[in-house]
Design a protein around this motif. Structure first.
Motif, PDB file in Angstrom:
ATOM      1  N   PRO A  49      -3.977  11.561  26.939  1.00 65.00           N
ATOM      2  CA  PRO A  49      -5.127  11.622  26.037  1.00 65.00           C
ATOM      3  C   PRO A  49      -5.020  12.855  25.141  1.00 65.00           C
ATOM      4  CG  PRO A  49      -5.789  12.180  28.273  1.00 65.00           C
ATOM      5  CD  PRO A  49      -4.349  11.774  28.329  1.00 65.00           C
ATOM      6  N   HIS A  50      -5.738  12.809  24.007  1.00 63.99           N
ATOM      7  CA  HIS A  50      -5.724  13.927  23.053  1.00 63.99           C
ATOM      8  C   HIS A  50      -6.360  15.159  23.685  1.00 63.99           C
ATOM      9  CE1 HIS A  50      -4.379  11.530  19.681  1.00 63.99           C
ATOM     10  NE2 HIS A  50      -5.221  10.573  20.075  1.00 63.99           N
ATOM     11  N   LYS A  51      -5.720  16.271  23.455  1.00 66.02           N
ATOM     12  CA  LYS A  51      -6.264  17.532  23.937  1.00 66.02           C
ATOM     13  C   LYS A  51      -6.603  18.385  22.723  1.00 66.02           C
ATOM     14  CE  LYS A  51      -3.859  17.584  28.302  1.00 66.02           C
ATOM     15  NZ  LYS A  51      -3.016  18.307  29.213  1.00 66.02           N
ATOM     16  N   GLY A  52      -7.681  19.182  22.856  1.00 70.32           N
ATOM     17  CA  GLY A  52      -8.075  20.035  21.748  1.00 70.32           C
ATOM     18  C   GLY A  52      -9.202  19.404  20.938  1.00 70.32           C
ATOM     19  N   PHE A  53      -9.486  20.014  19.767  1.00 72.61           N
ATOM     20  CA  PHE A  53     -10.585  19.578  18.915  1.00 72.61           C
ATOM     21  C   PHE A  53     -10.038  19.037  17.603  1.00 72.61           C
ATOM     22  CE2 PHE A  53     -12.301  23.058  21.470  1.00 72.61           C
ATOM     23  CZ  PHE A  53     -13.357  22.414  22.081  1.00 72.61           C
ATOM     24  N   THR A  54     -10.760  18.082  17.060  1.00 74.81           N
ATOM     25  CA  THR A  54     -10.380  17.585  15.747  1.00 74.81           C
ATOM     26  C   THR A  54     -11.061  18.453  14.695  1.00 74.81           C
ATOM     27  OG1 THR A  54     -12.247  16.073  15.593  1.00 74.81           O
ATOM     28  CG2 THR A  54     -10.227  15.224  16.629  1.00 74.81           C
ATOM     29  N   LEU A  55     -10.633  18.312  13.459  1.00 75.19           N
ATOM     30  CA  LEU A  55     -11.191  19.096  12.362  1.00 75.19           C
ATOM     31  C   LEU A  55     -12.673  18.801  12.169  1.00 75.19           C
ATOM     32  CD1 LEU A  55     -10.651  21.091  10.127  1.00 75.19           C
ATOM     33  CD2 LEU A  55      -9.972  19.204   8.659  1.00 75.19           C
ATOM     34  N   ILE A  56     -13.074  17.563  12.327  1.00 80.48           N
ATOM     35  CA  ILE A  56     -14.487  17.185  12.171  1.00 80.48           C
ATOM     36  C   ILE A  56     -15.340  17.876  13.221  1.00 80.48           C
ATOM     37  CG2 ILE A  56     -16.129  15.267  12.291  1.00 80.48           C
ATOM     38  CD1 ILE A  56     -14.496  15.239   9.773  1.00 80.48           C
ATOM     39  N   GLU A  57     -14.897  17.914  14.448  1.00 83.38           N
ATOM     40  CA  GLU A  57     -15.649  18.577  15.507  1.00 83.38           C
ATOM     41  C   GLU A  57     -15.822  20.062  15.223  1.00 83.38           C
ATOM     42  OE1 GLU A  57     -13.061  17.364  18.642  1.00 83.38           O
ATOM     43  OE2 GLU A  57     -14.530  15.942  19.439  1.00 83.38           O
ATOM     44  N   VAL A  58     -14.778  20.700  14.728  1.00 79.51           N
ATOM     45  CA  VAL A  58     -14.835  22.123  14.394  1.00 79.51           C
ATOM     46  C   VAL A  58     -15.830  22.363  13.256  1.00 79.51           C
ATOM     47  CG1 VAL A  58     -13.510  24.063  13.473  1.00 79.51           C
ATOM     48  CG2 VAL A  58     -12.528  22.618  15.252  1.00 79.51           C
ATOM     49  N   LEU A  59     -15.791  21.516  12.213  1.00 81.75           N
ATOM     50  CA  LEU A  59     -16.726  21.667  11.098  1.00 81.75           C
ATOM     51  C   LEU A  59     -18.174  21.472  11.537  1.00 81.75           C
ATOM     52  CD1 LEU A  59     -14.772  19.912   8.207  1.00 81.75           C
ATOM     53  CD2 LEU A  59     -15.245  22.340   8.484  1.00 81.75           C
ATOM     54  N   VAL A  60     -18.436  20.514  12.395  1.00 81.06           N
ATOM     55  CA  VAL A  60     -19.790  20.298  12.904  1.00 81.06           C
ATOM     56  C   VAL A  60     -20.254  21.510  13.717  1.00 81.06           C
ATOM     57  CG1 VAL A  60     -21.161  18.907  14.523  1.00 81.06           C
ATOM     58  CG2 VAL A  60     -19.683  17.788  12.849  1.00 81.06           C
ATOM     59  N   ALA A  61     -19.398  22.042  14.550  1.00 85.00           N
ATOM     60  CA  ALA A  61     -19.752  23.213  15.359  1.00 85.00           C
ATOM     61  C   ALA A  61     -20.031  24.424  14.473  1.00 85.00           C
ATOM     62  CB  ALA A  61     -18.633  23.518  16.346  1.00 85.00           C
ATOM     63  N   LEU A  62     -19.201  24.634  13.446  1.00 89.53           N
ATOM     64  CA  LEU A  62     -19.426  25.755  12.529  1.00 89.53           C
ATOM     65  C   LEU A  62     -20.712  25.579  11.725  1.00 89.53           C
ATOM     66  CD1 LEU A  62     -15.827  26.523  11.201  1.00 89.53           C
ATOM     67  CD2 LEU A  62     -17.244  27.923  12.708  1.00 89.53           C
ATOM     68  N   SER A  63     -21.021  24.352  11.346  1.00 86.46           N
ATOM     69  CA  SER A  63     -22.268  24.088  10.622  1.00 86.46           C
ATOM     70  C   SER A  63     -23.480  24.398  11.498  1.00 86.46           C
ATOM     71  CB  SER A  63     -22.330  22.638  10.164  1.00 86.46           C
ATOM     72  OG  SER A  63     -21.280  22.365   9.271  1.00 86.46           O
ATOM     73  N   LEU A  64     -23.452  23.966  12.738  1.00 87.91           N
ATOM     74  CA  LEU A  64     -24.551  24.263  13.656  1.00 87.91           C
ATOM     75  C   LEU A  64     -24.688  25.772  13.873  1.00 87.91           C
ATOM     76  CD1 LEU A  64     -24.152  21.446  16.325  1.00 87.91           C
ATOM     77  CD2 LEU A  64     -26.003  21.735  14.682  1.00 87.91           C
ATOM     78  N   PHE A  65     -23.570  26.448  14.006  1.00 90.62           N
ATOM     79  CA  PHE A  65     -23.580  27.897  14.186  1.00 90.62           C
ATOM     80  C   PHE A  65     -24.193  28.585  12.967  1.00 90.62           C
ATOM     81  CE2 PHE A  65     -21.330  32.057  14.145  1.00 90.62           C
ATOM     82  CZ  PHE A  65     -21.857  32.563  15.328  1.00 90.62           C
ATOM     83  N   ALA A  66     -23.863  28.120  11.767  1.00 97.51           N
ATOM     84  CA  ALA A  66     -24.409  28.703  10.544  1.00 97.51           C
ATOM     85  C   ALA A  66     -25.920  28.482  10.457  1.00 97.51           C
ATOM     86  CB  ALA A  66     -23.715  28.105   9.318  1.00 97.51           C
ATOM     87  N   VAL A  67     -26.386  27.310  10.846  1.00 98.44           N
ATOM     88  CA  VAL A  67     -27.831  27.035  10.828  1.00 98.44           C
ATOM     89  C   VAL A  67     -28.559  27.951  11.806  1.00 98.44           C
ATOM     90  CG1 VAL A  67     -29.562  25.286  11.430  1.00 98.44           C
ATOM     91  CG2 VAL A  67     -27.609  24.675  10.008  1.00 98.44           C
TER      92      VAL A  67
END
Length: 124
Positions: free
Chosen positions: A9-27
Motif C-alpha cells: 500500500p502507499h506510504k506517506g502523504f499525497t500533495l492534496i493531503e498536505v495542502l489541506v493540512a496547511l490550509s487548516l493550519f493557516a485558518v
C-alpha cells in the motif's frame, strides 16, 4: 540485492493531503491572531477603566477629608487637570451633594470614536 514489492500500500502523504493540512493550519493561526488582537484591545480598555476608577476614588477620599469649600474647589481643579493629562481626551465632572457623583469620560486609544465612562457615587 533489493526487492521491490509492487503490491504494498502507499506510504506517506499525497500533495492534496498536505495542502489541506496547511490550509487548516493557516485558518487556525488566523483565528489565534484575531484572539490576540482582541485580548490586547480589552487589556488597553481595562487598564484605562482601572485608572479612571483610581482617579475617582482618590478625589472622593480627598473630598471626604477636606471640609473647607475653597480647598475642595482647588482639589477638584487639580483633579480635573490630572484626568485630562492621564487619560486620552479625559474629562472629569463632579456633582457635590448627597451623594457626591464623580463622572470621568475619555476616548479609547484602540477605538478613538468610542467614548468610555466611569461613574462613582459616594458620601461626601
Amino acid at each position: 540485492m533489493f526487492v521491490i514489492n509492487r503490491h504494498c500500500p502507499h506510504k506517506g502523504f499525497t500533495l492534496i493531503e498536505v495542502l489541506v493540512a496547511l490550509s487548516l493550519f493557516a485558518v487556525v493561526l488566523l483565528g489565534l491572531a484575531g484572539l490576540q488582537a482582541a485580548a490586547l484591545k480589552m487589556g488597553h480598555q481595562t487598564r484605562a477603566q482601572a485608572h479612571a476608577a483610581q482617579l475617582a476614588t482618590q478625589l472622593l477620599h480627598c473630598l471626604q477629608i477636606s471640609r473647607d469649600a475653597t480647598q475642595q474647589a482647588e482639589e477638584i481643579q487639580q483633579w480635573k487637570m490630572r484626568v485630562n493629562t492621564q487619560l486620552p481626551q479625559g474629562e472629569g465632572r463632579v456633582v457635590q451633594g448627597r451623594p457626591t457623583v464623580i463622572t470621568i469620560t475619555w476616548r479609547e486609544k484602540t477605538a478613538p470614536n468610542q467614548q468610555a465612562r466611569y461613574v462613582l457615587e459616594g458620601a461626601p
